[in-house]
Design a protein around this motif. Sequence first.
Motif, PDB file in Angstrom:
ATOM      1  N   VAL A 102       0.838  -1.204   0.000  1.00  0.00           N
ATOM      2  CA  VAL A 102       0.000   0.000   0.000  1.00  0.00           C
ATOM      3  C   VAL A 102       0.875   1.257   0.000  1.00  0.00           C
ATOM      4  CG1 VAL A 102      -1.761   1.282   1.281  1.00  0.00           C
ATOM      5  CG2 VAL A 102      -1.873  -1.214   1.180  1.00  0.00           C
ATOM      6  N   THR A 103       1.946   1.235   0.791  1.00  0.00           N
ATOM      7  CA  THR A 103       2.732   2.472   0.921  1.00  0.00           C
ATOM      8  C   THR A 103       3.654   2.730  -0.276  1.00  0.00           C
ATOM      9  OG1 THR A 103       4.301   1.285   2.336  1.00  0.00           O
ATOM     10  CG2 THR A 103       2.638   2.635   3.442  1.00  0.00           C
ATOM     11  N   ILE A 104       3.939   1.719  -1.078  1.00  0.00           N
ATOM     12  CA  ILE A 104       4.706   2.009  -2.303  1.00  0.00           C
ATOM     13  C   ILE A 104       3.777   2.326  -3.475  1.00  0.00           C
ATOM     14  CG2 ILE A 104       6.812   0.696  -1.710  1.00  0.00           C
ATOM     15  CD1 ILE A 104       5.756  -1.571  -3.558  1.00  0.00           C
ATOM     16  N   SER A 105       2.484   2.061  -3.285  1.00  0.00           N
ATOM     17  CA  SER A 105       1.570   2.147  -4.443  1.00  0.00           C
ATOM     18  C   SER A 105       1.551   3.516  -5.145  1.00  0.00           C
ATOM     19  CB  SER A 105       0.154   1.711  -4.057  1.00  0.00           C
ATOM     20  OG  SER A 105      -0.439   2.614  -3.161  1.00  0.00           O
ATOM     21  N   PRO A 106       1.678   4.643  -4.424  1.00  0.00           N
ATOM     22  CA  PRO A 106       1.606   5.903  -5.179  1.00  0.00           C
ATOM     23  C   PRO A 106       2.799   6.112  -6.108  1.00  0.00           C
ATOM     24  CG  PRO A 106       1.302   6.288  -2.808  1.00  0.00           C
ATOM     25  CD  PRO A 106       1.765   4.870  -2.975  1.00  0.00           C
ATOM     26  N   ILE A 128       0.042   9.653   3.470  1.00  0.00           N
ATOM     27  CA  ILE A 128       1.318  10.264   3.863  1.00  0.00           C
ATOM     28  C   ILE A 128       1.810   9.778   5.250  1.00  0.00           C
ATOM     29  CG2 ILE A 128       0.213  12.403   4.719  1.00  0.00           C
ATOM     30  CD1 ILE A 128       3.467  12.455   2.816  1.00  0.00           C
ATOM     31  N   ASN A 129       0.903   9.624   6.198  1.00  0.00           N
ATOM     32  CA  ASN A 129       1.338   9.151   7.530  1.00  0.00           C
ATOM     33  C   ASN A 129       1.913   7.743   7.450  1.00  0.00           C
ATOM     34  OD1 ASN A 129       0.377  11.486   8.542  1.00  0.00           O
ATOM     35  ND2 ASN A 129      -1.444  10.603   9.503  1.00  0.00           N
ATOM     36  N   GLU A 130       1.232   6.889   6.690  1.00  0.00           N
ATOM     37  CA  GLU A 130       1.686   5.494   6.572  1.00  0.00           C
ATOM     38  C   GLU A 130       2.996   5.429   5.791  1.00  0.00           C
ATOM     39  OE1 GLU A 130      -1.441   6.517   5.981  1.00  0.00           O
ATOM     40  OE2 GLU A 130      -2.436   5.554   7.689  1.00  0.00           O
ATOM     41  N   VAL A 131       3.125   6.289   4.774  1.00  0.00           N
ATOM     42  CA  VAL A 131       4.372   6.327   3.992  1.00  0.00           C
ATOM     43  C   VAL A 131       5.517   6.736   4.914  1.00  0.00           C
ATOM     44  CG1 VAL A 131       5.598   7.618   2.171  1.00  0.00           C
ATOM     45  CG2 VAL A 131       3.286   6.764   1.755  1.00  0.00           C
ATOM     46  N   ARG A 135       8.933   4.382   6.045  1.00  0.00           N
ATOM     47  CA  ARG A 135       9.922   4.934   5.103  1.00  0.00           C
ATOM     48  C   ARG A 135      11.173   4.082   4.951  1.00  0.00           C
ATOM     49  NH1 ARG A 135       9.779   7.496   9.755  1.00  0.00           N
ATOM     50  NH2 ARG A 135      11.609   8.313  10.822  1.00  0.00           N
ATOM     51  N   ASP A 136      11.587   3.358   6.001  1.00  0.00           N
ATOM     52  CA  ASP A 136      12.797   2.528   5.874  1.00  0.00           C
ATOM     53  C   ASP A 136      12.570   1.428   4.838  1.00  0.00           C
ATOM     54  OD1 ASP A 136      14.206   3.936   7.723  1.00  0.00           O
ATOM     55  OD2 ASP A 136      13.562   2.684   9.417  1.00  0.00           O
ATOM     56  N   THR A 137      11.447   0.750   4.956  1.00  0.00           N
ATOM     57  CA  THR A 137      11.169  -0.339   4.009  1.00  0.00           C
ATOM     58  C   THR A 137      10.938   0.204   2.603  1.00  0.00           C
ATOM     59  OG1 THR A 137      10.134  -1.511   5.815  1.00  0.00           O
ATOM     60  CG2 THR A 137       9.728  -2.378   3.623  1.00  0.00           C
ATOM     61  N   ILE A 138      10.227   1.319   2.512  1.00  0.00           N
ATOM     62  CA  ILE A 138       9.964   1.900   1.188  1.00  0.00           C
ATOM     63  C   ILE A 138      11.298   2.213   0.511  1.00  0.00           C
ATOM     64  CG2 ILE A 138       8.989   3.900  -0.037  1.00  0.00           C
ATOM     65  CD1 ILE A 138       6.837   4.030   2.102  1.00  0.00           C
ATOM     66  N   ASN A 157      13.441  10.140  -6.684  1.00  0.00           N
ATOM     67  CA  ASN A 157      14.212  11.269  -6.145  1.00  0.00           C
ATOM     68  C   ASN A 157      13.519  11.886  -4.942  1.00  0.00           C
ATOM     69  OD1 ASN A 157      16.239  11.063  -7.958  1.00  0.00           O
ATOM     70  ND2 ASN A 157      15.192  12.343  -9.473  1.00  0.00           N
ATOM     71  N   LEU A 158      12.233  12.066  -5.092  1.00  0.00           N
ATOM     72  CA  LEU A 158      11.500  12.747  -4.029  1.00  0.00           C
ATOM     73  C   LEU A 158      11.499  11.921  -2.739  1.00  0.00           C
ATOM     74  CD1 LEU A 158      10.035  15.449  -4.184  1.00  0.00           C
ATOM     75  CD2 LEU A 158       7.918  14.195  -4.382  1.00  0.00           C
ATOM     76  N   VAL A 159      11.303  10.617  -2.902  1.00  0.00           N
ATOM     77  CA  VAL A 159      11.258   9.750  -1.717  1.00  0.00           C
ATOM     78  C   VAL A 159      12.632   9.712  -1.049  1.00  0.00           C
ATOM     79  CG1 VAL A 159      10.977   7.348  -0.958  1.00  0.00           C
ATOM     80  CG2 VAL A 159       9.265   8.390  -2.422  1.00  0.00           C
ATOM     81  N   LYS A 160      13.706   9.724  -1.865  1.00  0.00           N
ATOM     82  CA  LYS A 160      15.056   9.730  -1.303  1.00  0.00           C
ATOM     83  C   LYS A 160      15.254  10.979  -0.423  1.00  0.00           C
ATOM     84  CE  LYS A 160      18.188   8.292  -4.370  1.00  0.00           C
ATOM     85  NZ  LYS A 160      19.097   8.649  -5.472  1.00  0.00           N
ATOM     86  N   GLN A 161      14.842  12.112  -0.959  1.00  0.00           N
ATOM     87  CA  GLN A 161      15.005  13.358  -0.204  1.00  0.00           C
ATOM     88  C   GLN A 161      14.095  13.365   1.023  1.00  0.00           C
ATOM     89  OE1 GLN A 161      14.721  16.831  -2.740  1.00  0.00           O
ATOM     90  NE2 GLN A 161      15.424  15.602  -4.458  1.00  0.00           N
ATOM     91  N   PHE A 162      12.902  12.871   0.836  1.00  0.00           N
ATOM     92  CA  PHE A 162      11.934  12.800   1.934  1.00  0.00           C
ATOM     93  C   PHE A 162      12.539  11.969   3.062  1.00  0.00           C
ATOM     94  CE2 PHE A 162       7.808  10.611   3.382  1.00  0.00           C
ATOM     95  CZ  PHE A 162       7.416  11.664   4.165  1.00  0.00           C
TER      96      PHE A 162
END
Length: 364
Positions: A102-106, A128-131, A135-138, A157-162
Amino acid sequence: MKMDYKDNYFNFTFTADKSTGLYNNIVGDVYHSIYGALEEAEEKFIAPLDFINNYYCKPEIRVLDICYGIGYNTKAFLKKILQTNYKGNIKIDILEYDKNLVTISPFIKDNLFNTYPEVSYILSASLINEVYNNRDTIKSIMSDKYNYKFFEPFYRNLVKQFYYFGYNYKPQNKNNSFLHNIYYHCISQRIKKPPKAFKFNNFIIKPYFDDARATIQKLSNKYDIIFLDAFTPSKLPTLWTLEFFMQLYKLASEDSLLVSYTNSTAVRHAMTDAGFYVGKLFDCNKRHCGTIASPNNNLIKNKLDNYDIGLMHTKAGIYYRDKNLNSTAEEIIYLYNKEKAESKLQSSSQFIKKYKMENIYEPV
Ligand SMILES: C[S@@+](CC[C@H](N)C(=O)[O-])C[C@H]1O[C@@H](n2cnc3c(N)ncnc32)[C@H](O)[C@@H]1O
């Protein structure tokens, strides 16, 4: 249920329509059809809803997406909402025990990002809260050397920075820079004036990370649309039992439609005994592509005919049982095999032979 990504329980693959599909190594089943994960969702789950006639005029639509996986049914539904510029409110409850999916789906390449980036934005904003919590697993999944090509470069890129900077993330404040960046880069430059359907308040999407059997016993909303996209009944029968459909019947609004990809006679029989009117679905080539059910018989276009109903009363119509909605798949299969072995019902092949002799039957 805890799904540890390190256990390598799923693999990504590209499907024929360029959307990403998955294979589950434990169940030994595909999550999506190889001819196109997105296309499959649109054909088998969205087209049968007849959205314009059945839903467009409703002020609010409540959806129950059972077995969300990486979300193609919800995504294809959101695409429909945007395409039709539907003006009402959308509430979607996601039932899926695998939080990782679910959290990688977007962020997955789903063949929608270039044409409907709003879909991944709506999902990112809702999840966003679940993401953030996952975040470590994502990050492990998205940066894996085999997996990374299945994710949109923009999101990589965005997830890396996030991940590294947290982007001033405050769980209580949805208006953070992670979402702002998505909005700015993907949407605002494209649409100067966002359509009404694209306002935050119009979408409430809520995930429930538990066995769907446990979750449905806690829900009390009535749903207008129910997507049921569990693994193949014979491989994992837990969400195809009479008792599960009885619970779904309680959650179905008067004009609700339950859509599923299966053509299984046993499943259709269980749905019928749970109180639903049941019909068949056909794809654009007139091939059987699933089952639709509703408490309202008028909403069923292709009703079951005498052949289908006859088949339901053979051994092929014996359905799975799960008295307390907590049996293991093995227990359900054991009981099912036992009932079948002891049954005095006609076999489906005997029935078909007899039916063909008595009727000039031309299967559709
Ligand atoms: C065929 S896949 C669904 C694919 C999904 N609709 C998509 O678009 O990616 C089945 C999904 O059901 C989930 N699942 C299986 N049994 C479940 C259960 N008892 N409760 C909740 N989720 C379940 C699996 O984790 C898997 O993601």
